[in-house]
Design an enzyme around this catalytic site. Structure first.
Site, PDB file in Angstrom:
ATOM      1  N   HIS A  22      -9.708   1.223   4.965  1.00 35.07           N
ATOM      2  CA  HIS A  22      -8.411   1.382   5.652  1.00 35.07           C
ATOM      3  C   HIS A  22      -8.578   2.336   6.841  1.00 35.07           C
ATOM      4  O   HIS A  22      -9.349   3.303   6.763  1.00 35.07           O
ATOM      5  CB  HIS A  22      -7.369   1.924   4.673  1.00 35.07           C
ATOM      6  CG  HIS A  22      -5.986   1.875   5.231  1.00 35.07           C
ATOM      7  ND1 HIS A  22      -5.532   2.795   6.138  1.00 35.07           N
ATOM      8  CD2 HIS A  22      -4.975   0.992   5.042  1.00 35.07           C
ATOM      9  CE1 HIS A  22      -4.280   2.483   6.483  1.00 35.07           C
ATOM     10  NE2 HIS A  22      -3.925   1.386   5.820  1.00 35.07           N
ATOM     11  N   GLY A  28       2.850  -1.139   4.322  1.00 40.97           N
ATOM     12  CA  GLY A  28       2.868   0.280   3.981  1.00 40.97           C
ATOM     13  C   GLY A  28       4.297   0.782   3.897  1.00 40.97           C
ATOM     14  O   GLY A  28       4.992   0.579   2.903  1.00 40.97           O
ATOM     15  N   GLY A  29       4.742   1.407   4.966  1.00 39.81           N
ATOM     16  CA  GLY A  29       6.053   2.073   5.013  1.00 39.81           C
ATOM     17  C   GLY A  29       7.213   1.272   4.443  1.00 39.81           C
ATOM     18  O   GLY A  29       7.994   1.799   3.628  1.00 39.81           O
ATOM     19  N   ASN A  74       0.870  -1.178   0.000  1.00 44.58           N
ATOM     20  CA  ASN A  74       0.000   0.000   0.000  1.00 44.58           C
ATOM     21  C   ASN A  74       0.906   1.227   0.000  1.00 44.58           C
ATOM     22  O   ASN A  74       1.478   1.580   1.028  1.00 44.58           O
ATOM     23  CB  ASN A  74      -0.884  -0.052   1.258  1.00 44.58           C
ATOM     24  CG  ASN A  74      -1.761   1.166   1.409  1.00 44.58           C
ATOM     25  OD1 ASN A  74      -1.849   1.996   0.492  1.00 44.58           O
ATOM     26  ND2 ASN A  74      -2.406   1.304   2.562  1.00 44.58           N
ATOM     27  N   SER A 103       3.044  -2.158  10.448  1.00 42.46           N
ATOM     28  CA  SER A 103       4.476  -2.172  10.769  1.00 42.46           C
ATOM     29  C   SER A 103       5.184  -3.489  10.440  1.00 42.46           C
ATOM     30  O   SER A 103       6.074  -3.913  11.170  1.00 42.46           O
ATOM     31  CB  SER A 103       4.703  -1.778  12.238  1.00 42.46           C
ATOM     32  OG  SER A 103       4.323  -0.432  12.433  1.00 42.46           O
ATOM     33  N   GLU A 110      -5.631  -5.142  10.705  1.00 37.62           N
ATOM     34  CA  GLU A 110      -4.643  -4.080  10.890  1.00 37.62           C
ATOM     35  C   GLU A 110      -4.949  -3.316  12.174  1.00 37.62           C
ATOM     36  O   GLU A 110      -5.790  -2.395  12.158  1.00 37.62           O
ATOM     37  CB  GLU A 110      -4.698  -3.096   9.715  1.00 37.62           C
ATOM     38  CG  GLU A 110      -4.304  -3.667   8.392  1.00 37.62           C
ATOM     39  CD  GLU A 110      -3.653  -2.612   7.506  1.00 37.62           C
ATOM     40  OE1 GLU A 110      -2.515  -2.806   7.100  1.00 37.62           O
ATOM     41  OE2 GLU A 110      -4.287  -1.577   7.259  1.00 37.62           O
ATOM     42  N   GLU A 158      -6.840   4.685   7.936  1.00 37.39           N
ATOM     43  CA  GLU A 158      -6.568   6.105   7.663  1.00 37.39           C
ATOM     44  C   GLU A 158      -7.780   6.775   7.018  1.00 37.39           C
ATOM     45  O   GLU A 158      -8.048   7.948   7.262  1.00 37.39           O
ATOM     46  CB  GLU A 158      -5.320   6.223   6.777  1.00 37.39           C
ATOM     47  CG  GLU A 158      -4.051   5.941   7.578  1.00 37.39           C
ATOM     48  CD  GLU A 158      -2.902   5.367   6.770  1.00 37.39           C
ATOM     49  OE1 GLU A 158      -2.965   5.348   5.532  1.00 37.39           O
ATOM     50  OE2 GLU A 158      -1.914   4.928   7.404  1.00 37.39           O
ATOM     51  N   GLY A 182       1.928   2.124  10.802  1.00 32.57           N
ATOM     52  CA  GLY A 182       2.899   3.215  10.702  1.00 32.57           C
ATOM     53  C   GLY A 182       3.604   3.576  11.995  1.00 32.57           C
ATOM     54  O   GLY A 182       4.307   4.579  12.062  1.00 32.57           O
ATOM     55  N   LYS A 225       0.143   4.269  -0.380  1.00 39.56           N
ATOM     56  CA  LYS A 225      -0.555   5.429   0.199  1.00 39.56           C
ATOM     57  C   LYS A 225      -0.342   6.681  -0.670  1.00 39.56           C
ATOM     58  O   LYS A 225      -0.190   6.552  -1.882  1.00 39.56           O
ATOM     59  CB  LYS A 225      -0.104   5.634   1.643  1.00 39.56           C
ATOM     60  CG  LYS A 225      -0.225   4.346   2.457  1.00 39.56           C
ATOM     61  CD  LYS A 225      -0.101   4.535   3.935  1.00 39.56           C
ATOM     62  CE  LYS A 225      -0.225   3.179   4.624  1.00 39.56           C
ATOM     63  NZ  LYS A 225      -0.172   3.261   6.078  1.00 39.56           N
TER      64      LYS A 225
END
Ligand code: PGA
Length: 238
Positions: A88, A223-224, A8, A202, A160, A90, A166, A10
Site C-alpha cells: 500500500h 478507505g475513508g 481498508n 477516494s 491506486e 502509505e 485519501g 487502516k
C-alpha cells in the site's frame, strides 16, 4: 463473477468502535459484490465472526521466528484471512517499504495460499512528468519478478494513484481506463495471462457506480468512505 469490494479500515477504531461498526454492517451482505473487510490486525478475530471475507492490511515475508512485532502469512491464515493487501502507498511512504520487500511478501502470501492484493500507483509529480506508465511497469515487474505464470494468475492488482488516496480527488474515467489497460498489457506481455485489477483512491457514494460500471475494473479498494458504516452500507446496496 462478483466484483470485489475491499474495505481498508487502516489504523482506525478502538475495540468498542470496531464492535459497533461491525454490528451496523452485520448481515448486510451484498448480493452484488464479494465484500472483504481489512481491519487492524488486533481486530481480525472480530471480523472472523461475521459473514464478511477477512483481509489483512500487511504481512511479513518470513514463515516464523524472531521478528518482533511482525505477523506471518500462516498466522493470518489461521485467523481466517483470505486476502492480504501488499505494498500500500502509505506503507511505501511511511514505513519505507520497497519493491524488494513487496516482492518477498507477495511470494510468501501466495505460498500460503492466500490472495495478495498488490497496490501500485504513481505520485502526482510522476503523473505530471508523464511518468505514470513507466512507474507502474517498474512497480509491477519488480513485485512479481519471482513468480511463475500460475502464481501471477492468483495475484490481484489494485491501481491506486497515490495522489487520489485519501485526497477526495480521483482520476477521470478515461484516465482509469487508460491506466488499467496499460497494467493489463504489461502483464499480458510479460506473463501471457490476464489479471484482475481493482481501482482505489477516494471512491465514495457519488463515484462508486461509474467506476464499477467499467468492465475492466474487477472491484474497488475503499478507505475513508468505508469507515462510516451507513455510507458503506449504502455503497454496497449497489
Ligand atoms: P481512500 O483510501 O478511499 O480513503 O482514498 C483508499 C486506500 O487507501 O486503499
Amino acid at each position: 463473477m462478483k466484483k470485489l469490494i475491499v474495505a481498508n479500515l487502516k489504523m482506525n477504531f478502538t475495540k468498542e468502535v470496531m464492535a459497533n461498526y461491525l454490528n451496523q454492517i452485520q448481515n448486510r451482505i451484498s448480493d452484488f459484490y464479494e465484500v472483504v473487510i481489512c481491519p487492524s490486525f488486533i481486530y481480525l478475530y472480530m471480523v472472523k465472526n461475521t459473514n464478511y471475507k477477512l483481509g489483512a492490511q500487511n504481512v511479513f515475508y518470513v514463515k516464523e521466528g524472531a521478528y518482533t512485532g511482525e505477523i506471518a502469512p500462516l498466522q493470518l491464515k489461521s485467523m481466517g484471512v483470505s486476502y492480504v493487501i501488499v505494498g500500500h502507498s502509505e506503507r511505501r511512504l511511511y514505513l519505507e517499504e520497497n519493491d524488494f520487500m513487496i516482492a518477498k511478501k507477495i511470494k510468501a502470501v501466495l505460498a500460503t495460499n492466500l490472495t495478495p492484493i498488490l497496490c501500485v500507483g504513481e505520485t502526482l509529480t510522476e503523473r505530471e512528468l508523464r511518468k505514470t506508465m513507466s512507474v507502474l511497469k517498474n512497480q509491477l515487474l519488480l513485485a512479481l519478478k519471482d513468480l511463475t505464470v500460475e502464481e501471477v494468475n492468483d495475484v490481484i492488482i489494485a491501481y491506486e494513484p497515490v495522489w487520489a488516496v485519501g485526497s477526495g480527488q480521483t482520476p477521470s474515467i478515461m484516465e482509469i481506463k487508460e491506466t488499467i489497460s496499460y497494467i493489463e498489457k504489461v502483464i499480458k506481455q510479460k506473463y501471457g495471462c490476464s489479471i484482475k485489477v481493482l481501482y482505489g483512491g477516494s471512491v465514495n457514494q457519488d463515484n462508486i457506480k461509474t467506476i464499477l460500471e467499467l468492465k475492466m475494473v474487477s472491484g474497488l479498494l475503499i478507505g475513508g468512505a468505508a469507515l462510516d458504516a451507513n455510507v458503506f452500507i449504502k455503497m454496497l446496496d449497489g
